[in-house]
Write an enzyme that holds these catalytic residues in place. Structure first.
Site, short mmCIF file in Angstrom:
data_model
loop_
_atom_site.label_atom_id
_atom_site.label_comp_id
_atom_site.label_asym_id
_atom_site.label_seq_id
_atom_site.Cartn_x
_atom_site.Cartn_y
_atom_site.Cartn_z
N ASP A 6 40.94 69.88 32.09
CA ASP A 6 40.05 69.72 30.96
C ASP A 6 40.01 71.04 30.22
O ASP A 6 39.77 72.09 30.83
CB ASP A 6 38.64 69.35 31.45
CG ASP A 6 37.70 69.04 30.31
OD1 ASP A 6 37.91 68.01 29.64
OD2 ASP A 6 36.77 69.84 30.08
N ASN B 11 38.33 73.20 17.46
CA ASN B 11 38.41 72.34 16.27
C ASN B 11 37.41 72.80 15.20
O ASN B 11 37.75 72.86 14.02
CB ASN B 11 38.12 70.88 16.64
CG ASN B 11 39.34 70.17 17.18
OD1 ASN B 11 40.46 70.53 16.89
ND2 ASN B 11 39.10 69.16 17.98
N HIS C 160 41.28 71.05 12.84
CA HIS C 160 41.92 70.06 13.71
C HIS C 160 43.41 70.30 13.90
O HIS C 160 43.96 69.97 14.96
CB HIS C 160 41.65 68.64 13.19
CG HIS C 160 40.22 68.25 13.38
ND1 HIS C 160 39.72 67.84 14.60
CD2 HIS C 160 39.18 68.23 12.52
CE1 HIS C 160 38.44 67.58 14.48
NE2 HIS C 160 38.08 67.82 13.23
N ASP D 181 45.14 70.41 17.44
CA ASP D 181 46.36 69.68 17.79
C ASP D 181 47.42 70.61 18.38
O ASP D 181 48.11 70.25 19.34
CB ASP D 181 46.93 68.96 16.56
CG ASP D 181 46.12 67.74 16.15
OD1 ASP D 181 45.20 67.35 16.90
OD2 ASP D 181 46.40 67.19 15.07
N ASP E 212 40.77 65.99 25.20
CA ASP E 212 41.31 67.22 25.78
C ASP E 212 41.47 67.13 27.28
O ASP E 212 41.44 68.13 27.99
CB ASP E 212 40.41 68.41 25.41
CG ASP E 212 39.01 68.30 25.99
OD1 ASP E 212 38.60 67.18 26.34
OD2 ASP E 212 38.33 69.33 26.09
#
Length: 180
Positions: free
Chosen positions: A63, A71, A76, A80, A106
């Site tokens: 995680d 973000n 974003h 990514d 994630d």
């Protein structure tokens, strides 16, 4: 031109094309479009097979720590880039002995046929990612379950144990690895 022959061949050709399209869509649904990793659906059957046949199998959950902040702070596209880098790092760690997957958001998972160095994975996952001229700090918590820690080799039990270990890792500070 033999019209009766063409008339009988066209439906078969149509079904063949339709079957090919469906097979391609199913394969795409089993791969995450951003990272190229397996999704849970594409990973589970393979993972169950490895767990049942490999006595030294290792299941882990990953995680990313504070991913929302990446973000929110960097956008974003940067998020990514971090997800793709994480997938690449997890794939490199697994090599040919394991199968990584992105569960969503994630969260990642992997299974390996042999016990691998989870400290090396933790170090790799916690490396910053360069994106658009910015160095983005990345942290990950990793939970690990060895097949030998389970009374029966069940993927559900292995994932539950790895999940519990991951939350213990988070409880001991970010960027940690914990075993069952």
């Amino acid at each position: 031109m033999d019209l009766p022959l063409i008339a009988t061949a066209l439906p078969a050709l149509g079904w063949a094309i339709h079957g090919g399209v469906l097979a391609r869509r199913l394969a795409e649904a089993r791969r995450d479009p951003l990272t190229g990793l397996h999704t849970r659906a594409g990973w589970t059957t393979r993972a169950e097979r490895i767990l049942s046949t490999s006595p030294a199998a290792l299941v882990l959950l990953v995680d990313l720590d504070d991913f929302k902040a990446i973000n929110d702070t960097h956008g974003h596209a940067a998020g990514d880039a971090v997800l793709v880098a994480t997938a690449d790092r997890l794939s490199a760690w697994c090599g040919r002995t394991g199968i990584p997957a992105r569960l969503g958001g994630d969260e990642f998972t992997a299974i390996t046929r042999h016990t691998l160095d989870t400290d090396a994975l933790r170090v790799a996952l916690n490396q910053p990612v360069d994106h658009a001229g910015t160095r983005i700090p990345v942290g990950a918590s990793v939970g690990v379950c060895h097949r030998t820690d389970l009374p029966l080799p069940s993927l559900t039990d292995a994932l539950s144990a790895a999940d519990a270990a991951m939350y213990r890792a988070k409880g001991h500070g970010r960027r940690n690895t914990h075993h069952r």
